[in-house]
Design a protein around this motif. Structure first.
Motif, PDB file in Angstrom:
ATOM      1  N   HIS A 166       2.724   5.683   9.106  1.00  0.00           N
ATOM      2  CA  HIS A 166       1.921   5.799   7.849  1.00  0.00           C
ATOM      3  C   HIS A 166       0.383   6.023   8.382  1.00  0.00           C
ATOM      4  CE1 HIS A 166       5.425   4.833   5.843  1.00  0.00           C
ATOM      5  NE2 HIS A 166       5.275   3.588   5.885  1.00  0.00           N
ATOM      6  N   GLN A 189      -4.171   2.216  -0.857  1.00  0.00           N
ATOM      7  CA  GLN A 189      -3.031   1.382  -0.642  1.00  0.00           C
ATOM      8  C   GLN A 189      -1.845   2.273  -0.526  1.00  0.00           C
ATOM      9  OE1 GLN A 189      -3.559  -1.632  -3.992  1.00  0.00           O
ATOM     10  NE2 GLN A 189      -5.588  -2.709  -2.926  1.00  0.00           N
ATOM     11  N   GLU A 190      -1.889   2.946  -1.619  1.00  0.00           N
ATOM     12  CA  GLU A 190      -0.241   3.855  -1.603  1.00  0.00           C
ATOM     13  C   GLU A 190      -0.301   4.482  -0.641  1.00  0.00           C
ATOM     14  OE1 GLU A 190       2.045   2.758  -3.673  1.00  0.00           O
ATOM     15  OE2 GLU A 190       0.509   1.116  -4.045  1.00  0.00           O
ATOM     16  N   GLU A 226      -1.404   4.244   2.338  1.00  0.00           N
ATOM     17  CA  GLU A 226      -1.345   3.520   3.530  1.00  0.00           C
ATOM     18  C   GLU A 226       0.005   3.170   3.563  1.00  0.00           C
ATOM     19  OE1 GLU A 226      -4.208   0.299   3.557  1.00  0.00           O
ATOM     20  OE2 GLU A 226      -5.925   1.643   3.980  1.00  0.00           O
ATOM     21  N   ARG A 227       0.690   2.921   2.641  1.00  0.00           N
ATOM     22  CA  ARG A 227       2.021   2.274   2.543  1.00  0.00           C
ATOM     23  C   ARG A 227       3.025   3.978   2.789  1.00  0.00           C
ATOM     24  NH1 ARG A 227       3.636   1.084  -2.985  1.00  0.00           N
ATOM     25  NH2 ARG A 227       5.614   0.837  -1.926  1.00  0.00           N
ATOM     26  N   GLN A 257       3.024   6.401   0.519  1.00  0.00           N
ATOM     27  CA  GLN A 257       3.830   6.898  -0.733  1.00  0.00           C
ATOM     28  C   GLN A 257       3.096   8.179  -1.078  1.00  0.00           C
ATOM     29  OE1 GLN A 257       6.559   5.118  -2.084  1.00  0.00           O
ATOM     30  NE2 GLN A 257       6.279   4.221  -0.175  1.00  0.00           N
ATOM     31  N   ASN A 301      -0.140  11.156   2.302  1.00  0.00           N
ATOM     32  CA  ASN A 301      -0.186  10.486   3.930  1.00  0.00           C
ATOM     33  C   ASN A 301      -0.697  11.566   4.732  1.00  0.00           C
ATOM     34  OD1 ASN A 301       0.220   8.643   5.924  1.00  0.00           O
ATOM     35  ND2 ASN A 301       2.415   9.465   6.360  1.00  0.00           N
TER      36      ASN A 301
END
Length: 310
Positions: free
Chosen positions: A33, A249-250, A252-253, A255, A258
């Motif tokens: 990620h 945040q998403e 970095e996850r 999702q 990326n």
């Protein structure tokens, strides 16, 4: 409205000043990620002769309103760009294509447009650009079922172009609103990515070397009430705001987005003002909504750019 100009060369330079950045490889999101990478983009493009291509990107949620002064500001006075990409959301019932063509008539011509009701994307090239085009296709992908009834369509429109041998895709999107619909926005991003230009897929088509997303992504600040958020904005603590940003945040996850790149934030959030002013929303809603409605970077609009080496 927001503008990002980019210079593309053999060293993959982009931003409001040319900066060398490494190519981003496509990596399985279950393995790595990377999130969204930040690149400096504080100064206007200096139009170096070493750049192969210089592009201006503009994205604007029009809120159903437009004037000739708005259009003049939209296209700007600098006309040295090879290409001008303009993504619009909540477009009013006006012939925006004609207005933009008239505003750019001295320097650029319309190469292509992708339109899905209030969601529109225009690609202009310099008057000498047409001989350098070897491919130009458009596509669109709607999401949701009710937005179109009030002509505020959600989804994405896109233009694929091969210009001077560089394969590029430009995507203008408008995703679902409201703070709690994070997973819905994530799903929409993935659906749009997989669906655009897939209907007539050709295994011999070369993949895009540059993909640019622009639009109103509608991600919000997570867990920050409106008035404290405004206090941070007033004190110019944008770094604290971005730590609560749903899109970061998403990413970095793993999702969404990326490994994409974005410019450095150099301006305050633009959502949500009282119409026609620079004052943040003073309606009753601000006192009843627990999370300030503040989409990511563009603060409500921005561009995400993915470079791939093939």
């Amino acid at each position: 409205m927001d503008r990002l100009c980019g210079c593309i060369s053999s060293t993959k330079r982009i931003g409001r000043r040319k900066i060398k950045i490494p190519a981003i490889q496509v990596i399985d999101s279950d393995v790595s990620h990377e999130g969204i990478k930040t690149i400096e983009a504080n100064n206007p493009c200096d139009y170096s002769t070493s750049s192969d291509l210089c592009i201006s990107f503009v994205t604007w949620n029009m809120n159903g309103k437009v004037s000739l002064d708005d259009i003049e500001k939209l296209v700007g006075k600098e006309r040295k760009y090879d290409l001008v990409v303009i993504g619009l959301q909540e477009v009013p019932r006006r012939n925006l294509s004609e207005l933009l063509e008239n505003a750019l008539v001295e320097s650029h011509v319309l190469l292509g447009k992708a339109v899905m009701q209030s969601l529109q994307l225009f690609l202009f090239g310099s008057k000498s650009s047409k001989p350098f085009i070897s491919e130009l296709k458009v596509d669109k992908e709607g999401i949701g079922g009710f937005g179109g009834l009030i002509r505020r369509k959600k989804g994405a429109v896109a233009i694929r172009i091969t210009y001077k041998g560089i394969h590029m895709v430009f995507i203008s999107c408008h995703l679902s609103a409201h703070a709690h619909k994070v997973e819905e926005r994530n799903s929409e991003c993935r659906h749009i990515s997989h669906s655009l230009f897939s209907k007539h897929w050709n295994p011999y088509t070369k993949p895009a070397q540059v993909t640019v997303w622009l639009g109103d992504l509608n991600y919000r600040l997570q867990g920050v009430n409106a008035l404290p958020a405004r206090n941070l904005i007033h004190k110019n603590h944008l770094d604290l705001l971005t730590t609560k940003d749903q899109l970061l945040q998403e990413a970095e996850r793993g999702q969404v987005f990326n490994g994409y790149c974005e410019g450095t934030l150099t301006f305050k959030p633009t959502y949500k003002y009282d119409a026609g002013t620079s004052d943040y929303d003073t309606s009753y809603k601000v006192y009843y909504i627990s999370i300030i409605s503040l989409p990511y970077l563009s603060y409500s609009l921005f561009n995400f750019i993915d470079f791939l080496l093939h």
